[in-house]
Design a protein around this motif. Structure first.
Motif, PDB file in Angstrom:
ATOM      1  N   ILE A  11       0.845  -1.188   0.000  1.00  0.00           N
ATOM      2  CA  ILE A  11       0.000   0.000   0.000  1.00  0.00           C
ATOM      3  C   ILE A  11       0.882   1.239   0.000  1.00  0.00           C
ATOM      4  CG2 ILE A  11      -1.779   1.287   1.226  1.00  0.00           C
ATOM      5  CD1 ILE A  11      -2.750  -1.339   0.079  1.00  0.00           C
ATOM      6  N   ARG A  12       0.663   2.105  -0.965  1.00  0.00           N
ATOM      7  CA  ARG A  12       1.449   3.330  -1.045  1.00  0.00           C
ATOM      8  C   ARG A  12       1.153   4.219   0.158  1.00  0.00           C
ATOM      9  NH1 ARG A  12       0.309   8.488  -3.180  1.00  0.00           N
ATOM     10  NH2 ARG A  12      -1.725   7.739  -3.900  1.00  0.00           N
ATOM     11  N   PRO A  13       2.174   4.629   0.913  1.00  0.00           N
ATOM     12  CA  PRO A  13       1.927   5.529   2.053  1.00  0.00           C
ATOM     13  C   PRO A  13       1.499   6.909   1.562  1.00  0.00           C
ATOM     14  CG  PRO A  13       4.278   5.257   1.710  1.00  0.00           C
ATOM     15  CD  PRO A  13       3.599   4.287   0.775  1.00  0.00           C
ATOM     16  N   VAL A  14       0.596   7.518   2.286  1.00  0.00           N
ATOM     17  CA  VAL A  14       0.105   8.854   1.935  1.00  0.00           C
ATOM     18  C   VAL A  14       0.206   9.744   3.171  1.00  0.00           C
ATOM     19  CG1 VAL A  14      -1.871  10.239   1.215  1.00  0.00           C
ATOM     20  CG2 VAL A  14      -1.475   7.998   0.164  1.00  0.00           C
ATOM     21  N   ILE A  22      -2.261   9.564   6.215  1.00  0.00           N
ATOM     22  CA  ILE A  22      -3.635   9.233   5.842  1.00  0.00           C
ATOM     23  C   ILE A  22      -3.797   7.719   5.761  1.00  0.00           C
ATOM     24  CG2 ILE A  22      -5.476   9.587   4.158  1.00  0.00           C
ATOM     25  CD1 ILE A  22      -4.499  12.135   5.644  1.00  0.00           C
ATOM     26  N   LYS A  23      -4.765   7.215   6.490  1.00  0.00           N
ATOM     27  CA  LYS A  23      -5.031   5.775   6.505  1.00  0.00           C
ATOM     28  C   LYS A  23      -5.889   5.379   5.302  1.00  0.00           C
ATOM     29  CE  LYS A  23      -6.207   3.924  10.385  1.00  0.00           C
ATOM     30  NZ  LYS A  23      -6.907   3.630  11.665  1.00  0.00           N
ATOM     31  N   PRO A  24      -5.812   4.123   4.865  1.00  0.00           N
ATOM     32  CA  PRO A  24      -6.675   3.670   3.763  1.00  0.00           C
ATOM     33  C   PRO A  24      -8.149   3.626   4.147  1.00  0.00           C
ATOM     34  CG  PRO A  24      -4.797   2.188   4.056  1.00  0.00           C
ATOM     35  CD  PRO A  24      -4.835   3.093   5.246  1.00  0.00           C
ATOM     36  N   LEU A  25      -8.457   3.477   5.429  1.00  0.00           N
ATOM     37  CA  LEU A  25      -9.831   3.361   5.876  1.00  0.00           C
ATOM     38  C   LEU A  25      -9.978   3.995   7.255  1.00  0.00           C
ATOM     39  CD1 LEU A  25     -12.701   2.102   5.516  1.00  0.00           C
ATOM     40  CD2 LEU A  25     -11.834   0.112   6.788  1.00  0.00           C
ATOM     41  N   TYR A  26     -11.085   4.730   7.454  1.00  0.00           N
ATOM     42  CA  TYR A  26     -11.380   5.343   8.745  1.00  0.00           C
ATOM     43  C   TYR A  26     -12.676   4.770   9.309  1.00  0.00           C
ATOM     44  CZ  TYR A  26      -7.624   8.686   8.080  1.00  0.00           C
ATOM     45  OH  TYR A  26      -6.382   9.252   7.928  1.00  0.00           O
ATOM     46  N   THR A  27     -12.708   4.630  10.621  1.00  0.00           N
ATOM     47  CA  THR A  27     -13.887   4.128  11.309  1.00  0.00           C
ATOM     48  C   THR A  27     -14.211   5.044  12.477  1.00  0.00           C
ATOM     49  OG1 THR A  27     -12.668   2.770  12.929  1.00  0.00           O
ATOM     50  CG2 THR A  27     -13.125   1.770  10.759  1.00  0.00           C
ATOM     51  N   ALA A  28     -15.282   4.708  13.181  1.00  0.00           N
ATOM     52  CA  ALA A  28     -15.673   5.495  14.355  1.00  0.00           C
ATOM     53  C   ALA A  28     -14.580   5.505  15.412  1.00  0.00           C
ATOM     54  CB  ALA A  28     -16.972   4.946  14.933  1.00  0.00           C
ATOM     55  N   ASP A  29     -13.798   4.424  15.475  1.00  0.00           N
ATOM     56  CA  ASP A  29     -12.717   4.353  16.460  1.00  0.00           C
ATOM     57  C   ASP A  29     -11.665   5.431  16.220  1.00  0.00           C
ATOM     58  OD1 ASP A  29     -13.932   2.211  17.664  1.00  0.00           O
ATOM     59  OD2 ASP A  29     -12.720   0.698  16.607  1.00  0.00           O
ATOM     60  N   ASP A  30     -11.403   5.749  14.948  1.00  0.00           N
ATOM     61  CA  ASP A  30     -10.426   6.797  14.631  1.00  0.00           C
ATOM     62  C   ASP A  30     -10.918   8.154  15.106  1.00  0.00           C
ATOM     63  OD1 ASP A  30      -8.354   5.310  13.037  1.00  0.00           O
ATOM     64  OD2 ASP A  30     -10.110   4.854  11.814  1.00  0.00           O
ATOM     65  N   LEU A 381     -20.297  17.321   4.920  1.00  0.00           N
ATOM     66  CA  LEU A 381     -19.317  16.285   5.246  1.00  0.00           C
ATOM     67  C   LEU A 381     -19.216  16.021   6.747  1.00  0.00           C
ATOM     68  CD1 LEU A 381     -16.386  16.978   2.756  1.00  0.00           C
ATOM     69  CD2 LEU A 381     -18.305  15.403   2.531  1.00  0.00           C
ATOM     70  N   GLY A 382     -19.980  16.760   7.537  1.00  0.00           N
ATOM     71  CA  GLY A 382     -19.973  16.534   8.977  1.00  0.00           C
ATOM     72  C   GLY A 382     -20.399  15.106   9.301  1.00  0.00           C
ATOM     73  N   GLY A 383     -19.670  14.460  10.215  1.00  0.00           N
ATOM     74  CA  GLY A 383     -19.979  13.090  10.573  1.00  0.00           C
ATOM     75  C   GLY A 383     -19.181  12.058   9.818  1.00  0.00           C
ATOM     76  N   SER A 384     -18.506  12.480   8.756  1.00  0.00           N
ATOM     77  CA  SER A 384     -17.626  11.560   8.032  1.00  0.00           C
ATOM     78  C   SER A 384     -16.491  11.127   8.947  1.00  0.00           C
ATOM     79  CB  SER A 384     -17.060  12.260   6.794  1.00  0.00           C
ATOM     80  OG  SER A 384     -15.869  11.666   6.357  1.00  0.00           O
ATOM     81  N   TYR A 385     -16.256   9.814   9.051  1.00  0.00           N
ATOM     82  CA  TYR A 385     -15.161   9.343   9.892  1.00  0.00           C
ATOM     83  C   TYR A 385     -13.850  10.009   9.502  1.00  0.00           C
ATOM     84  CZ  TYR A 385     -18.377   5.477  11.053  1.00  0.00           C
ATOM     85  OH  TYR A 385     -19.447   4.720  11.466  1.00  0.00           O
ATOM     86  N   TYR A 386     -13.612  10.075   8.198  1.00  0.00           N
ATOM     87  CA  TYR A 386     -12.359  10.650   7.700  1.00  0.00           C
ATOM     88  C   TYR A 386     -12.274  12.136   8.029  1.00  0.00           C
ATOM     89  CZ  TYR A 386      -8.823  12.021   4.173  1.00  0.00           C
ATOM     90  OH  TYR A 386      -7.731  12.531   3.517  1.00  0.00           O
ATOM     91  N   VAL A 387     -13.305  12.887   7.680  1.00  0.00           N
ATOM     92  CA  VAL A 387     -13.266  14.345   7.846  1.00  0.00           C
ATOM     93  C   VAL A 387     -13.221  14.728   9.318  1.00  0.00           C
ATOM     94  CG1 VAL A 387     -14.557  16.485   7.471  1.00  0.00           C
ATOM     95  CG2 VAL A 387     -14.318  14.838   5.608  1.00  0.00           C
ATOM     96  N   GLU A 388     -13.973  14.053  10.153  1.00  0.00           N
ATOM     97  CA  GLU A 388     -13.954  14.382  11.581  1.00  0.00           C
ATOM     98  C   GLU A 388     -12.589  14.071  12.198  1.00  0.00           C
ATOM     99  OE1 GLU A 388     -16.069  16.122  12.988  1.00  0.00           O
ATOM    100  OE2 GLU A 388     -17.970  15.867  11.937  1.00  0.00           O
TER     101      GLU A 388
END
Length: 543
Positions: A11-14, A22-30, A381-388
């Protein structure tokens, strides 16, 4: 071979520009791990989701294109063209001679009169530039810094002469001299008297024109000069705090002026980073004003902002790509909750925008409202795991940038010593190297290049020598027709007030009304304050 035995692709690091991985996937835990979701509603402190409860559903963002031409008459014509095409605010560009406090017929102005903006010499130019424009319906932003006090005096005098009630007059001036020392260079006086002049305008407007915004703190040019998005915000807030401290030292109450401070930020780069930057910035500024300074009125903690187009984001290569870039920049500004947009035009990497290019940028912003749905709901975008998560992480990066400034002895000292300029220059060098090596990818520049592409066909704005000559003739006519005795009397008062450390705005307004020139007023202040000489400071990064 089962799935577990298959070799996994790398996986290419970002990492974004603010230094956040930047992670490949965000969840509520993040979101929880980064600090959780700000549960306050839009319009409630700390304003993460917007400074107004209904945002664009109630009133869409102001569209304020950056415009100025050789002389006041030509600029007035373009103003009216843009207004006729739906523009809802004016953003005035001034030529370099005006910005640096010189008259159009000064030797230092030769070849620069009206080249990159409107030339202003006296109140007469303002009278022409804003003739026929309703200042109650169309607010005006003056993009001026070193000579801002003189130009604010002209604008207020012009409005008063036309019968406007100054207590109700709205508008703004960039008037952020500290960022000029950091990122642009149109300074006149040394740092301390320059900051003193900013405080003069804040104090004067709080008393005389309380709805006018005398300072738009400009992270925009700091970002253009090399800073990351988070550093852009952090340094801008450090600058705004310096102006706030000086206004408080004058005896002003924080609620008298904090709500009239505004900000000018950049919007090029990664869309999600820009959205998080604005959401995080609103939250941080609210905490600074309401918690640290103890403002009582919630609106004192509003981060009112214009989002600028992003000059560095544009390219000379494949200039038509800038049309798409501009659309994404506008989208980022709208998703981030900007009150005003000054969207760049696709030809700005080459030239002053043509009427066609400016109309295209206007239509881009209008499409967001009328067709794309950006005015339908607040903070979509409020509430987005990534954006928050990114919002929380960006706020921390903004705070770190401010703490670095404090460790240098504060923003005024850091600027006076040249330390912050050197740091931003180092960032600019690294950014340029990243472009050259391909680490920072730019479509049409270092990837997806057209090796057989013909030279781009862009209409260039030629230097208007006739307009420059007319401007020089006009200022000489004004000098011949005015009372030079009255001018000398007002300039004498201006020098005396500057020497005594008094607020010079009343003297500037008096001088403006008798048609003293920009060069004469700023020359009088130079007699007292002197001129700035840039320090040389070699920045060496740690390690």
């Amino acid at each position: 071979m089962n799935d577990q035995s298959k070799p996994k692709s790398k996986i290419r690091p970002v990492t974004n520009e603010s230094g956040i991985e930047i992670k490949p996937l965000y969840t509520a835990d993040d979101v929880v791990a980064s600090g959780g979701v700000d549960s306050s509603a839009p319009g409630q402190a700390p304003f993460t989701r917007g400074i107004h409860s209904l945002m664009y559903r109630h009133r869409s963002f102001t569209m304020r294109q950056y415009t100025g031409f050789a002389n006041a008459a030509d600029t007035n014509e373009r103003f009216k063209y843009l207004i006729a095409n739906g523009q809802t605010g004016l953003n005035v560009a001034f030529d370099l001679a005006t910005q640096c406090g010189y008259d159009s017929d000064a030797p230092e102005a030769a070849g620069e009169v009206g080249r990159v903006g409107m030339a202003i010499d006296t109140l007469r130019d303002f009278e022409i530039a804003f003739d026929g424009i309703d200042l109650d319906a169309i607010t005006v932003s003056l993009t001026i810094n070193g000579a801002a006090a003189s130009l604010i005096a002209m604008f207020l005098a012009m409005a008063e002469k036309r019968g406007y009630d100054l207590s109700r007059l709205r508008g703004t001036a960039q008037n952020d001299i500290l960022k000029e020392f950091v990122g642009r260079g149109t300074w006149i006086y040394p740092v301390e008297p320059s900051v003193k002049l900013v405080a003069d305008t804040i104090e004067y407007c709080a008393r005389v024109a309380p709805k006018y915004s005398p300072v738009s703190v400009c992270g925009y040019h700091i970002r253009e000069s090399g800073a990351s998005p988070a550093e852009e915000m952090g340094y801008a807030f450090a600058i705004a705090k310096a102006y706030t401290d000086m206004a408080l030292a004058r005896g002003l109450d924080i609620d008298e002026f904090a709500g009239r401070l505004s900000f000018n930020f950049n919007i090029f780069g990664n869309l999600f980073e820009q959205v998080a930057k604005f959401r995080a910035g609103r939250r941080r500024w609210s905490k600074i004003i309401l918690d640290e300074y103890g403002a009582r009125r919630p609106e004192s903690g509003w981060m009112r902002m214009i989002a600028g187009g992003g000059g560095f984001g544009l390219t000379i290569e494949q200039p038509e790509n800038n049309i798409m870039r501009g659309a994404y920049y506008a989208l980022a500004a709208a998703l981030g909750g900007a009150q005003t947009m000054a969207l760049c035009c696709y030809d700005e990497a080459f030239t002053i925008p043509t009427p066609k290019a400016q109309r295209l940028s206007l239509r881009t912003m209008q499409m967001l409202i009328e067709e794309i749905g950006l005015a339908d709901t607040v903070d979509p975008l409020g509430g987005s795991y990534y954006v928050e998560t990114l919002t929380n992480q960006t706020e921390q990066k903004i705070q770190e940038a401010m703490e670095w400034v404090d460790a240098q002895g504060g923003i005024v000292k850091a600027v006076s010593d040249g330390v912050i300029q050197a740091r931003v220059s180092e960032y600019a060098y690294r950014r340029q190297r990243a472009l050259e090596t391909g680490q920072l990818r730019k479509v049409g520049v270092n990837c997806y290049e057209d090796t057989d592409e013909e030279k781009p066909q862009v209409d260039l704005h030629g230097y208007d020598e006739i307009g420059a000559t007319q401007q020089i003739e006009n200022v000489r006519k004004v000098r011949a027709a005015r009372s030079n005795e009255a001018v000398e009397r007002t300039l004498k008062r201006l020098r005396a007030d500057a020497e005594a450390g008094r607020n010079v705005m009343p003297a500037l307004v008096e001088a403006v009304k008798v048609y003293a020139t920009v060069g004469e007023m700023n020359g009088a202040l130079v007699d007292v304050y002197g001129r700035f000489r840039e320090p040389t400071h070699l920045w060496r990064p740690a390690g």
